[in-house]
Design an enzyme around this catalytic site. Sequence first.
Site, PDB file in Angstrom:
ATOM      1  N   ASP A  58      14.010  58.640  29.672  1.00  0.00           N
ATOM      2  CA  ASP A  58      14.790  58.990  28.697  1.00  0.00           C
ATOM      3  C   ASP A  58      14.145  60.580  28.389  1.00  0.00           C
ATOM      4  O   ASP A  58      14.909  61.553  27.742  1.00  0.00           O
ATOM      5  CB  ASP A  58      14.788  58.368  27.337  1.00  0.00           C
ATOM      6  CG  ASP A  58      13.530  58.204  26.812  1.00  0.00           C
ATOM      7  OD1 ASP A  58      12.203  57.763  27.414  1.00  0.00           O
ATOM      8  OD2 ASP A  58      13.150  58.142  25.622  1.00  0.00           O
ATOM      9  N   THR A 114       3.825  58.516  25.973  1.00  0.00           N
ATOM     10  CA  THR A 114       4.761  59.705  25.938  1.00  0.00           C
ATOM     11  C   THR A 114       4.134  60.354  24.822  1.00  0.00           C
ATOM     12  O   THR A 114       3.824  59.840  23.831  1.00  0.00           O
ATOM     13  CB  THR A 114       6.104  59.464  26.027  1.00  0.00           C
ATOM     14  OG1 THR A 114       6.615  58.715  27.264  1.00  0.00           O
ATOM     15  CG2 THR A 114       6.907  60.513  25.595  1.00  0.00           C
ATOM     16  N   THR A 135       9.943  58.017  21.944  1.00  0.00           N
ATOM     17  CA  THR A 135       8.887  57.363  22.890  1.00  0.00           C
ATOM     18  C   THR A 135       9.455  55.930  23.033  1.00  0.00           C
ATOM     19  O   THR A 135       9.770  55.361  21.771  1.00  0.00           O
ATOM     20  CB  THR A 135       7.404  57.726  22.342  1.00  0.00           C
ATOM     21  OG1 THR A 135       6.731  56.634  23.458  1.00  0.00           O
ATOM     22  CG2 THR A 135       7.163  57.126  20.847  1.00  0.00           C
TER      23      THR A 135
HETATM   24  N1  ASP Z   1       9.927  56.744  27.137  1.00  0.00           N
HETATM   25  C1  ASP Z   1       8.963  57.034  27.947  1.00  0.00           C
HETATM   26  C2  ASP Z   1       9.569  56.561  29.532  1.00  0.00           C
HETATM   27  O1  ASP Z   1      10.509  55.780  29.565  1.00  0.00           O
HETATM   28  C3  ASP Z   1       8.011  56.017  28.145  1.00  0.00           C
HETATM   29  C4  ASP Z   1       7.142  56.318  26.771  1.00  0.00           C
HETATM   30  O2  ASP Z   1       7.535  56.594  25.776  1.00  0.00           O
HETATM   31  O3  ASP Z   1       5.756  56.239  26.922  1.00  0.00           O
HETATM   32  O4  ASP Z   1       9.379  57.234  30.543  1.00  0.00           O
END
Ligand code: ASP
Length: 315
Positions: A213, A182, A233
Amino acid sequence: MQKFTITIHGGAGTILKQDLTPQLEQLYLSGLQQAQDAGFAILENGGTALDAVVAAVVSLENNILFNAGKGSVFTKNGEHEMDAAVMEGKNLLAGAVAGVKNIANPVELALAVMQQSNHVFLSGQGAVEFAKQQNINMMPDDYFFSQFRYNQWQAVSNSDTYMLDHNISIAETILKDKKFGTVGAAACDKYGNIAAATSTGGMTNKQYNRIGDTPVIGSGTYANNNTCAISCTGHGEMFLRAVAAYDVSCLMEYKNLSLTDAMQIVVNEKLMKINGEGGMVGVDNAGNFAMIFNSEGMYRGVKSSDGTNEAAIYR
Ligand code: ASP
Protein backbone atom coordinates in the site's frame (compact mmCIF):
# COMPACT_ATOMS: atom_id res chain seq x y z
CA MET A 1 -1.05 31.93 14.54
CA GLN A 2 -0.94 28.85 12.32
CA LYS A 3 0.12 25.82 14.35
CA PHE A 4 2.79 23.68 12.68
CA THR A 5 3.19 20.00 13.45
CA ILE A 6 4.93 16.85 12.32
CA THR A 7 3.83 13.33 13.21
CA ILE A 8 5.77 10.21 12.28
CA HIS A 9 5.60 6.43 12.51
CA GLY A 10 8.11 3.61 12.34
CA GLY A 11 5.68 0.72 11.89
CA ALA A 12 2.87 -0.98 13.80
CA GLY A 13 2.09 -4.51 14.96
CA THR A 14 2.39 -6.84 17.90
CA ILE A 15 4.96 -4.78 19.68
CA LEU A 16 4.92 -5.75 23.35
CA LYS A 17 6.98 -4.27 26.13
CA GLN A 18 8.29 -7.71 27.07
CA ASP A 19 9.68 -8.19 23.54
CA LEU A 20 12.01 -5.22 23.73
CA THR A 21 14.97 -4.86 26.04
CA PRO A 22 15.19 -1.46 27.76
CA GLN A 23 18.21 -0.70 25.57
CA LEU A 24 16.40 -1.53 22.35
CA GLU A 25 13.36 0.44 23.48
CA GLN A 26 15.61 3.42 24.07
CA LEU A 27 17.16 3.05 20.63
CA TYR A 28 13.75 3.02 18.97
CA LEU A 29 12.57 6.03 20.94
CA SER A 30 15.67 8.03 20.16
CA GLY A 31 15.41 7.06 16.48
CA LEU A 32 11.86 8.41 16.44
CA GLN A 33 12.85 11.55 18.32
CA GLN A 34 15.71 12.20 15.91
CA ALA A 35 13.40 11.89 12.92
CA GLN A 36 10.72 14.19 14.29
CA ASP A 37 13.37 16.71 15.37
CA ALA A 38 14.77 16.72 11.83
CA GLY A 39 11.34 17.40 10.35
CA PHE A 40 10.32 19.90 13.00
CA ALA A 41 13.53 21.96 12.60
CA ILE A 42 12.55 22.54 8.98
CA LEU A 43 9.03 23.65 9.92
CA GLU A 44 10.37 25.94 12.63
CA ASN A 45 12.74 27.61 10.19
CA GLY A 46 9.89 28.37 7.81
CA GLY A 47 10.44 25.35 5.57
CA THR A 48 7.66 23.46 3.86
CA ALA A 49 5.67 20.48 5.08
CA LEU A 50 6.98 18.60 2.04
CA ASP A 51 10.63 19.17 3.01
CA ALA A 52 9.83 18.27 6.62
CA VAL A 53 8.24 14.89 5.84
CA VAL A 54 11.05 13.97 3.47
CA ALA A 55 13.69 14.85 6.09
CA ALA A 56 11.92 12.81 8.78
CA VAL A 57 11.55 9.80 6.49
CA VAL A 58 15.19 10.01 5.34
CA SER A 59 16.23 9.92 8.99
CA LEU A 60 14.17 6.75 9.56
CA GLU A 61 15.38 5.17 6.30
CA ASN A 62 18.97 5.67 7.46
CA ASN A 63 18.22 3.95 10.77
CA ILE A 64 18.78 0.19 10.52
CA LEU A 65 16.08 -0.50 13.15
CA PHE A 66 13.30 0.44 10.76
CA ASN A 67 12.21 -1.48 7.67
CA ALA A 68 12.89 1.18 5.03
CA GLY A 69 16.09 2.07 3.18
CA LYS A 70 18.98 0.64 5.24
CA GLY A 71 17.66 -2.39 7.14
CA SER A 72 14.87 -3.25 4.69
CA VAL A 73 13.41 -6.77 4.88
CA PHE A 74 14.20 -9.61 2.44
CA THR A 75 11.94 -10.74 -0.39
CA LYS A 76 11.27 -14.41 -1.13
CA ASN A 77 14.39 -14.53 -3.27
CA GLY A 78 16.58 -12.79 -0.71
CA GLU A 79 16.64 -9.29 -2.16
CA HIS A 80 15.58 -5.87 -0.93
CA GLU A 81 12.80 -4.25 -2.95
CA MET A 82 11.56 -0.96 -1.61
CA ASP A 83 8.45 1.17 -2.10
CA ALA A 84 7.99 4.87 -1.27
CA ALA A 85 5.67 7.78 -1.92
CA VAL A 86 5.34 11.46 -1.23
CA MET A 87 2.38 13.79 -1.70
CA GLU A 88 1.78 17.47 -1.08
CA GLY A 89 -1.67 18.77 -0.32
CA LYS A 90 -1.61 22.20 -1.94
CA ASN A 91 -1.64 21.10 -5.58
CA LEU A 92 -2.24 17.38 -5.08
CA LEU A 93 1.20 16.66 -6.47
CA ALA A 94 2.50 13.14 -5.86
CA GLY A 95 5.49 10.94 -6.64
CA ALA A 96 5.99 7.26 -5.95
CA VAL A 97 8.32 4.35 -6.66
CA ALA A 98 7.78 0.62 -6.28
CA GLY A 99 10.12 -2.35 -6.20
CA VAL A 100 13.31 -0.32 -6.36
CA LYS A 101 16.66 -1.83 -5.45
CA ASN A 102 19.90 -0.24 -4.25
CA ILE A 103 18.35 3.19 -3.66
CA ALA A 104 19.70 4.52 -0.34
CA ASN A 105 16.68 6.76 0.26
CA PRO A 106 13.66 5.70 -1.78
CA VAL A 107 11.65 8.70 -0.51
CA GLU A 108 14.13 11.00 -2.29
CA LEU A 109 13.53 9.10 -5.50
CA ALA A 110 9.76 9.45 -5.02
CA LEU A 111 10.30 13.19 -4.54
CA ALA A 112 12.37 13.35 -7.73
CA VAL A 113 9.58 11.55 -9.62
CA MET A 114 7.16 14.19 -8.34
CA GLN A 115 9.37 17.17 -9.06
CA GLN A 116 11.58 16.16 -12.00
CA SER A 117 9.45 13.84 -14.14
CA ASN A 118 6.06 14.15 -15.75
CA HIS A 119 4.95 10.90 -14.14
CA VAL A 120 3.56 10.01 -10.73
CA PHE A 121 4.57 6.38 -10.29
CA LEU A 122 7.70 4.56 -11.49
CA SER A 123 8.63 0.96 -10.79
CA GLY A 124 11.49 -1.49 -11.16
CA GLN A 125 14.25 -0.93 -13.68
CA GLY A 126 12.75 2.25 -15.14
CA ALA A 127 12.73 3.80 -11.69
CA VAL A 128 16.35 2.84 -11.13
CA GLU A 129 17.38 4.31 -14.49
CA PHE A 130 15.58 7.52 -13.61
CA ALA A 131 17.41 7.52 -10.26
CA LYS A 132 20.75 7.36 -12.05
CA GLN A 133 19.80 10.28 -14.29
CA GLN A 134 18.84 12.27 -11.20
CA ASN A 135 22.07 11.41 -9.34
CA ILE A 136 20.11 9.75 -6.55
CA ASN A 137 22.37 8.05 -4.01
CA MET A 138 22.76 4.32 -4.84
CA MET A 139 24.22 1.71 -2.48
CA PRO A 140 25.45 -1.89 -2.89
CA ASP A 141 23.28 -4.75 -1.55
CA ASP A 142 25.22 -5.16 1.69
CA TYR A 143 24.33 -1.60 2.76
CA PHE A 144 20.74 -2.79 3.20
CA PHE A 145 21.67 -5.98 5.09
CA SER A 146 20.73 -6.45 8.74
CA GLN A 147 21.39 -9.70 10.58
CA PHE A 148 18.08 -9.81 12.44
CA ARG A 149 16.02 -9.34 9.28
CA TYR A 150 18.16 -11.97 7.56
CA ASN A 151 17.33 -14.35 10.42
CA GLN A 152 13.62 -13.49 10.12
CA TRP A 153 13.73 -14.28 6.43
CA GLN A 154 15.65 -17.53 6.93
CA ALA A 155 12.99 -18.68 9.38
CA VAL A 156 10.24 -18.49 6.76
CA SER A 157 12.11 -18.59 3.44
CA ASN A 158 11.08 -22.18 2.66
CA SER A 159 7.39 -21.44 3.06
CA ASP A 160 4.78 -19.37 1.33
CA THR A 161 4.35 -17.33 4.49
CA TYR A 162 5.12 -13.70 4.12
CA MET A 163 5.31 -11.66 7.22
CA LEU A 164 5.55 -8.35 8.78
CA ASP A 165 8.42 -6.69 10.33
CA HIS A 166 9.96 -5.77 13.70
CA ASN A 167 10.23 -9.38 14.73
CA ILE A 168 13.27 -10.00 16.79
CA SER A 169 12.90 -13.62 17.74
CA ILE A 170 12.48 -17.13 16.39
CA ALA A 171 10.31 -18.65 13.70
CA GLU A 172 7.29 -19.58 15.82
CA THR A 173 7.21 -16.10 17.24
CA ILE A 174 7.53 -14.70 13.78
CA LEU A 175 4.58 -16.67 12.57
CA LYS A 176 2.31 -15.61 15.36
CA ASP A 177 3.66 -12.09 15.84
CA LYS A 178 2.91 -9.59 13.17
CA LYS A 179 5.00 -6.49 13.15
CA PHE A 180 5.21 -3.88 10.46
CA GLY A 181 8.21 -1.62 10.09
CA THR A 182 7.32 0.84 7.39
CA VAL A 183 8.18 4.46 8.15
CA GLY A 184 6.24 7.61 7.41
CA ALA A 185 5.46 11.20 8.28
CA ALA A 186 2.73 13.79 7.89
CA ALA A 187 3.24 17.50 8.50
CA CYS A 188 1.50 20.87 8.47
CA ASP A 189 3.72 23.93 7.95
CA LYS A 190 3.45 27.61 8.98
CA TYR A 191 1.57 28.37 5.78
CA GLY A 192 -1.15 25.79 6.38
CA ASN A 193 0.16 23.46 3.69
CA ILE A 194 0.27 19.76 4.46
CA ALA A 195 2.22 16.79 3.07
CA ALA A 196 2.80 13.09 3.69
CA ALA A 197 5.58 10.61 2.89
CA THR A 198 5.94 6.85 3.45
CA SER A 199 8.77 4.40 2.76
CA THR A 200 9.12 0.64 3.24
CA GLY A 201 10.99 -2.55 2.47
CA GLY A 202 7.55 -4.23 2.48
CA MET A 203 7.04 -7.61 4.10
CA THR A 204 9.57 -10.37 4.82
CA ASN A 205 9.51 -13.19 2.26
CA LYS A 206 7.09 -11.28 0.07
CA GLN A 207 6.81 -12.49 -3.51
CA TYR A 208 9.32 -10.60 -5.62
CA ASN A 209 7.71 -7.65 -7.43
CA ARG A 210 4.90 -7.58 -4.84
CA ILE A 211 3.77 -4.01 -4.23
CA GLY A 212 2.13 -2.97 -0.98
CA ASP A 213 0.00 0.00 0.00
CA THR A 214 2.88 2.35 0.80
CA PRO A 215 3.53 3.79 -2.69
CA VAL A 216 -0.08 3.64 -3.83
CA ILE A 217 -1.49 7.14 -3.62
CA GLY A 218 -4.69 7.01 -1.58
CA SER A 219 -3.91 3.69 0.10
CA GLY A 220 -0.71 4.13 2.14
CA THR A 221 -0.06 7.80 1.48
CA TYR A 222 -2.30 10.80 0.75
CA ALA A 223 -2.40 14.59 1.23
CA ASN A 224 -4.97 17.24 0.41
CA ASN A 225 -4.91 20.73 1.93
CA ASN A 226 -8.70 20.68 2.26
CA THR A 227 -8.67 17.63 4.50
CA CYS A 228 -5.61 15.80 5.77
CA ALA A 229 -2.18 14.30 5.13
CA ILE A 230 -1.90 10.61 6.04
CA SER A 231 0.84 7.97 6.19
CA CYS A 232 -0.11 4.34 6.91
CA THR A 233 1.58 1.20 8.20
CA GLY A 234 0.19 -2.29 8.44
CA HIS A 235 -0.82 -5.29 6.38
CA GLY A 236 -0.59 -3.62 2.98
CA GLU A 237 -3.01 -5.88 1.15
CA MET A 238 -5.87 -4.76 3.43
CA PHE A 239 -4.86 -1.10 3.29
CA LEU A 240 -4.96 -1.36 -0.50
CA ARG A 241 -8.42 -2.91 -0.45
CA ALA A 242 -9.66 -0.27 2.01
CA VAL A 243 -8.05 2.65 0.09
CA ALA A 244 -7.30 3.60 3.67
CA ALA A 245 -5.58 7.00 3.51
CA TYR A 246 -8.01 8.47 0.98
CA ASP A 247 -10.95 7.14 2.94
CA VAL A 248 -9.94 9.29 5.92
CA SER A 249 -9.83 12.29 3.58
CA CYS A 250 -13.24 11.39 2.11
CA LEU A 251 -14.87 11.12 5.52
CA MET A 252 -13.53 14.58 6.34
CA GLU A 253 -14.50 16.08 2.99
CA TYR A 254 -17.95 14.57 2.49
CA LYS A 255 -19.07 14.01 6.07
CA ASN A 256 -17.32 16.90 7.72
CA LEU A 257 -15.71 14.66 10.32
CA SER A 258 -12.65 15.75 12.28
CA LEU A 259 -9.32 14.10 11.49
CA THR A 260 -9.49 11.99 14.66
CA ASP A 261 -13.08 10.84 14.09
CA ALA A 262 -12.41 9.98 10.45
CA MET A 263 -9.25 8.07 11.30
CA GLN A 264 -11.01 6.16 14.09
CA ILE A 265 -13.63 4.91 11.66
CA VAL A 266 -11.10 3.79 9.07
CA VAL A 267 -8.63 2.15 11.48
CA ASN A 268 -10.96 0.73 14.11
CA GLU A 269 -14.02 -0.10 12.03
CA LYS A 270 -13.36 -0.42 8.31
CA LEU A 271 -9.88 -1.98 8.48
CA MET A 272 -10.84 -4.17 11.43
CA LYS A 273 -13.72 -5.65 9.43
CA ILE A 274 -11.27 -7.04 6.88
CA ASN A 275 -8.57 -7.98 9.43
CA GLY A 276 -6.48 -5.03 8.34
CA GLU A 277 -4.00 -4.80 11.17
CA GLY A 278 -1.97 -1.61 11.51
CA GLY A 279 -2.36 2.10 11.93
CA MET A 280 -1.68 5.54 10.56
CA VAL A 281 -0.55 9.03 11.47
CA GLY A 282 -1.92 12.26 10.05
CA VAL A 283 -2.39 16.00 10.32
CA ASP A 284 -5.05 18.45 9.19
CA ASN A 285 -4.48 21.96 7.83
CA ALA A 286 -4.85 23.51 11.30
CA GLY A 287 -1.86 21.54 12.55
CA ASN A 288 -3.93 19.04 14.55
CA PHE A 289 -2.60 15.50 14.53
CA ALA A 290 -3.86 11.95 15.05
CA MET A 291 -1.94 8.67 15.53
CA ILE A 292 -4.35 5.71 15.61
CA PHE A 293 -3.68 1.96 15.42
CA ASN A 294 -5.61 -1.25 15.96
CA SER A 295 -2.50 -3.34 16.69
CA GLU A 296 -0.73 -3.82 20.03
CA GLY A 297 1.71 -1.05 19.30
CA MET A 298 2.94 1.48 16.78
CA TYR A 299 6.27 3.25 16.79
CA ARG A 300 5.14 6.86 16.62
CA GLY A 301 5.89 10.43 17.52
CA VAL A 302 4.68 13.99 17.23
CA LYS A 303 6.20 17.43 17.65
CA SER A 304 4.23 20.65 17.34
CA SER A 305 4.64 24.41 17.74
CA ASP A 306 2.15 24.19 20.65
CA GLY A 307 4.86 22.43 22.68
CA THR A 308 3.75 18.82 22.14
CA ASN A 309 6.80 16.57 21.79
CA GLU A 310 6.44 12.87 22.39
CA ALA A 311 7.56 9.50 21.05
CA ALA A 312 5.80 6.28 22.03
CA ILE A 313 5.61 2.59 21.19
CA TYR A 314 2.91 0.73 23.08
CA ARG A 315 -0.81 1.18 23.45
N1 ASP B 1 2.36 -1.58 4.70
C1 ASP B 1 3.62 -2.21 4.41
C2 ASP B 1 3.46 -3.15 3.26
O1 ASP B 1 2.46 -3.84 3.20
C3 ASP B 1 4.18 -2.98 5.55
C4 ASP B 1 4.39 -2.17 6.80
O2 ASP B 1 3.63 -1.25 7.08
O3 ASP B 1 5.35 -2.48 7.52
O4 ASP B 1 4.33 -3.22 2.44
